[in-house]
Design a protein around this motif. Sequence first.
Motif, mmCIF file in Angstrom:
data_model
loop_
_atom_site.group_PDB
_atom_site.id
_atom_site.type_symbol
_atom_site.label_atom_id
_atom_site.label_comp_id
_atom_site.label_asym_id
_atom_site.label_seq_id
_atom_site.Cartn_x
_atom_site.Cartn_y
_atom_site.Cartn_z
ATOM 1 N N ASP A 107 26.977 57.680 -22.093
ATOM 2 C CA ASP A 107 27.702 56.480 -21.681
ATOM 3 C C ASP A 107 26.935 55.345 -21.284
ATOM 4 N N ASN A 127 34.067 59.091 -26.992
ATOM 5 C CA ASN A 127 34.434 58.484 -25.609
ATOM 6 C C ASN A 127 36.147 58.678 -25.518
ATOM 7 N N ASN A 160 37.320 61.594 -22.951
ATOM 8 C CA ASN A 160 38.336 61.318 -21.857
ATOM 9 C C ASN A 160 39.703 62.135 -21.890
ATOM 10 N N GLN A 206 38.923 65.541 -20.806
ATOM 11 C CA GLN A 206 38.905 65.484 -19.475
ATOM 12 C C GLN A 206 40.319 65.546 -18.581
ATOM 13 N N LYS A 250 36.691 59.311 -11.667
ATOM 14 C CA LYS A 250 36.002 60.788 -11.806
ATOM 15 C C LYS A 250 34.783 60.821 -10.886
ATOM 16 N N GLY A 254 32.570 54.119 -20.382
ATOM 17 C CA GLY A 254 33.172 54.424 -21.611
ATOM 18 C C GLY A 254 33.851 53.634 -22.388
HETATM 19 MG MG LIG Z 1 34.853 58.399 -20.234
#
Ligand SMILES: [Mg+2]
Length: 372
Positions: A217, A275, A279, A282, A328, A335
């Motif tokens: 990142d 990215n 994301n 996640q 996070k 990102g």
């Molecule tokens: Mg990210």
Amino acid sequence: MRLGLYHIQLMRYYEEVMAQAARNYAFTGDKKWEMRYRAVEPISDRLLKNAIANTDETIQPFFTVMDNANVDLIKMEYQSIELVNEGKKDQAIALLDSKEYTGQRRVLAGGLEDFITQIEGDARQRGNLSDVMIPSVQQIIELERKLAVMEDNLKKEKLFAIGELSARLAHDIRNPLSVINTSINILISQKDIDAKTMETYERMQRAVERITYQIDDVLNFVKPRVSSLKNTSLHEILASVLARIDIPKTVVITIPPNNIEFVGDIISLEIVFVNLITNALQAINNSGEIVISASVVKEKIIIKIRDNGPGMSSDIIPKIFEPLFTTKQTGTGLGLTSCKTIIEQHGGHIDVESVVGKGTTFTITIPYRQIM
Ligand SMILES: [Mg+2]
Ligand SMILES: Nc1ncnc2c1ncn2[C@@H]1O[C@H](COP(=O)(O)OP(=O)(O)O)[C@@H](O)[C@H]1O
């Protein structure tokens, strides 16, 4: 007298700006407020001194009271800034909430208010209020403009410094990290490992993977991007991206059935998809659905990446493309900034729609350059 009013009008304005800046600094610790305070404070002090010098003797004692209050306030405000700089935010806030501080503010603000009412009355009688008001407004606008430029420069400098430092750091960490990664893989591939040891190795492997993501990142964000436009296709890019990401079995990922061939910078577009897909993974916490769809409409390629994760509340949506914004624990907040830069370098834009509890869709729109 007229000059006195003009100074005092500005003074009232600056007094607000300063109090607000000191307060904002105590609450946010954001350097821009300290800078704003330091920029305005000498001007405000000078204004009050000028106002005193420009009024007749009968009103001067009145000013002296305000000047004393002003000196006290400035002392306390600087003290609060020092406290924030020493990491004592709570004490800074307490100081700005103290009876002494609020009392002196009332003296100064109240005094200014009374004085303005009094001489505005005089001026109105003489019919030249607008004469007196206009220059002050212009000066305020000019100062605001200067402050905006200063803030902007500060932000740029800060980002540049962060960029330099993190690029060096990320780069230096990468090599030892890959040594660790290779070593873990060797350990894992050994025969006769008991389950417990295996679990430990795998935990190490996941930790290394997490650091690798963060470093990528950072490097993707700071690396100067040399864009090289080549013939490529959506399927080609996605295939290479999906080979790089570990997709758990509990995730259903759908790629567009239709391929689109176009001209673009493969390396940087891969960064965008890595990215966005990371994301999404996640967001759904490694279990759920990610759907990628694509179409060409009016000479534009439109690609959507949708997940059925928790979505985002409307207060965070405007911030997600800002550098360093993250929700996070181990996020970098870089990102989406990289995605935005890359897509804009392709002459396009990236948008987001999100519904809390339903999911999030990122939409990329880039000009459709047909392959040669
Ligand atoms: Mg990210
Ligand atoms: N698909 C998504 N669903 C929900 N929130 C998201 C999603 N993608 C990004 N976000 C939010 O945007 C923030 C910024 O994302 P990003 O710039 O990639 O930084 P990072 O992933 O390091 O936090 C995330 O911390 C998260 O709050």
